[in-house]
Design an enzyme around this catalytic site. Structure first.
Site, PDB file in Angstrom:
ATOM      1  N   TYR A  82      15.619  29.717  10.145  1.00 40.08           N
ATOM      2  CA  TYR A  82      14.386  30.420  10.521  1.00 40.08           C
ATOM      3  C   TYR A  82      14.208  30.478  12.028  1.00 40.08           C
ATOM      4  O   TYR A  82      14.412  29.474  12.733  1.00 40.08           O
ATOM      5  CB  TYR A  82      13.165  29.693   9.934  1.00 40.08           C
ATOM      6  CG  TYR A  82      12.936  29.913   8.464  1.00 40.08           C
ATOM      7  CD1 TYR A  82      12.768  31.206   7.952  1.00 40.08           C
ATOM      8  CD2 TYR A  82      12.842  28.841   7.593  1.00 40.08           C
ATOM      9  CE1 TYR A  82      12.533  31.410   6.596  1.00 40.08           C
ATOM     10  CE2 TYR A  82      12.599  29.029   6.243  1.00 40.08           C
ATOM     11  CZ  TYR A  82      12.447  30.312   5.746  1.00 40.08           C
ATOM     12  OH  TYR A  82      12.203  30.500   4.414  1.00 40.08           O
ATOM     13  N   LYS A 123       0.834  -1.210   0.000  1.00 34.38           N
ATOM     14  CA  LYS A 123       0.000   0.000   0.000  1.00 34.38           C
ATOM     15  C   LYS A 123       0.865   1.255   0.000  1.00 34.38           C
ATOM     16  O   LYS A 123       2.074   1.171   0.265  1.00 34.38           O
ATOM     17  CB  LYS A 123      -0.929  -0.031   1.216  1.00 34.38           C
ATOM     18  CG  LYS A 123      -0.193  -0.039   2.557  1.00 34.38           C
ATOM     19  CD  LYS A 123      -1.127  -0.391   3.721  1.00 34.38           C
ATOM     20  CE  LYS A 123      -0.362  -0.407   5.034  1.00 34.38           C
ATOM     21  NZ  LYS A 123      -1.191  -0.910   6.162  1.00 34.38           N
TER      22      LYS A 123
HETATM   23  C1  LIG Z   1      -0.477  -1.888   6.856  1.00 34.48           C
HETATM   24  C2  LIG Z   1      -1.101  -3.181   7.213  1.00 34.48           C
HETATM   25  C3  LIG Z   1      -0.342  -4.362   7.252  1.00 34.48           C
HETATM   26  C4  LIG Z   1       1.173  -4.348   7.192  1.00 34.48           C
HETATM   27  O1  LIG Z   1       1.618  -3.949   8.461  1.00 34.48           O
HETATM   28  P1  LIG Z   1       3.175  -3.808   8.817  1.00 34.48           P
HETATM   29  O2  LIG Z   1       3.158  -3.421  10.253  1.00 34.48           O
HETATM   30  O3  LIG Z   1       3.697  -2.721   7.939  1.00 34.48           O
HETATM   31  O4  LIG Z   1       3.817  -5.105   8.567  1.00 34.48           O
HETATM   32  C5  LIG Z   1      -1.003  -5.570   7.405  1.00 34.48           C
HETATM   33  N1  LIG Z   1      -2.346  -5.609   7.569  1.00 34.48           N
HETATM   34  C6  LIG Z   1      -3.111  -4.496   7.584  1.00 34.48           C
HETATM   35  C7  LIG Z   1      -4.577  -4.610   7.759  1.00 34.48           C
HETATM   36  C8  LIG Z   1      -2.515  -3.246   7.415  1.00 34.48           C
HETATM   37  O5  LIG Z   1      -3.271  -2.140   7.448  1.00 34.48           O
END
Ligand SMILES: *Cc1c(COP(=O)(O)O)cnc(C)c1O
Length: 345
Positions: free
Chosen positions: A244, A35
């Site tokens: 800044y 993702k």
């Molecule tokens: C993002 C996600 C994962 C992967 O999790 P990691 O901690 O990055 O291994 C797996 N399952 C779901 C539902 C997620 O949202």
């Protein structure tokens, strides 16, 4: 080159997938979570590398991510969508053969009406209270839903990065009782769940962050290296300010390097005066605030004027940098900007 250089080690990515795959039994399938553009590293190179390493099932957050994933992976990969079937998703799900993880009765109704016969999975809430059917809803819908033949049933752990957290076993037991006798592939564990051991693996694991070199997979190989070129170096006299707001003031004669990278590139502003950059093994503290496009670092102690410094490298990885910003490695990766010159190794 004016922009910072992001090196992405696809060999390390593949090695991390193989290591997490080896952590579960031969009867457990290791999927891959890609993702958010492959955790910010580029969906096409990331997904094809993981496919070539052996991954067959890929998870995305939303259907809109499906086109790029399908284009990269080709027709054989199973591509699953955590957010399920949202209004307007049907054309995307159909066109790219995406499998929504249905999260509510409303989504089930929508899916069965819009895409009868189209593969789907089910997400159950085992205690995190974020996505998925509540146990009472599932109890009422289970027989009807199973008659539609879901291809996957999953849930997600809230606290798997802490093996000592009692919520892990509670969620595992809840998931077990919700799924008893289903005869459908089950998944519960992400990276943290893989590391919790056999009891948490079920049929499929869903690692994400560990593939990309982040905690809680402490043995992961680093996947990213980020090097920013020095644009200019100046000598700052005691009493003078840098950056800044003048939040840093020289107490002694200081040589300050100005580098090309800033918060527009995901170098989070909260790192100002806190993070360290690296010249080889020598740390160079950030001085002053992070600007949109620029960083300033103390290089007084270096024997020569550096051409570039590592923001992420062998000495300091995503979790070290995250700590300086009060965040997590996940956010460092997914915040990495579009402006970098990217090289895939
Ligand atoms: C993002 C996600 C994962 C992967 O999790 P990691 O901690 O990055 O291994 C797996 N399952 C779901 C539902 C997620 O949202």
């Amino acid at each position: 080159m004016g922009t910072a250089h992001l090196q992405i080690d696809l060999g390390a990515l593949a090695a991390n997938w193989r290591a997490l795959d080896a952590a579960s039994g031969p009867d457990v399938e290791t999927a891959a979570v890609v993702k958010a553009d492959g955790y910010g590293l580029g969906i096409a190179p990331v997904a094809t590398t993981l496919r070539d390493a052996g991954a067959r099932t890929f998870f995305l957050a939303v259907a809109e991510e499906g086109a790029a994933a399908r284009a990269a992976l080709g027709p054989d990969a199973a591509i699953m969508v955590f957010s399920g079937h949202m209004p307007g998703d049907a054309p995307l799900l159909r066109e790219h053969a995406l499998i929504p993880m249905l999260n509510s009765i409303e989504q089930m109704t929508r899916h069965f009406e819009a895409l009868p016969g189209h593969p789907f999975g089910v997400q159950l809430d085992s205690g995190m209270n974020r996505l998925g059917l509540e146990p009472v809803e599932w109890a009422a819908a289970r027989d009807l839903v199973m008659a539609q033949r879901p291809v996957h049933v999953m849930s997600h752990l809230a606290c798997a990065d802490d093996p000592a957290d009692a919520a892990n076993a509670r969620q595992r037991d809840a998931f077990r009782s919700l799924t008893e006798g289903l005869g459908v592939p089950l998944s519960l564990g992400a990276t943290g769940g893989v590391l919790l051991g056999r009891d948490y693996h079920f049929d499929v694991t869903r690692p994400g962050i560990g593939l990309y070199g982040g905690l809680p997979f402490a043995e992961a190989r680093a996947v990213v290296r980020l090097t920013a070129p020095v644009i200019q170096v100046r000598d700052v006299a005691p009493g003078e300010i840098v950056g800044y707001g003048g939040t840093w003031r020289a107490e002694r004669p200081t040589r300050v390097a100005t580098l090309s990278a800033g918060y527009a590139d995901g170098i989070i502003r909260a790192m100002g005066n806190r993070a360290r950059l690296w010249h080889g093994a020598t740390p160079c503290p950030l001085v002053g605030r992070v600007s949109m496009d620029l960083l300033t670092a103390d290089v007084s102690h270096l024997p020569e004027v550096p051409e570039a410094l590592d923001i992420l490298g062998p000495q300091g990885g995503i979790d070290d940098l995250a700590e300086a910003a009060g965040t997590i490695g996940y956010e460092i990766l997914t915040a990495l900007g579009a402006r970098y010159h990217r090289t895939y190794l």
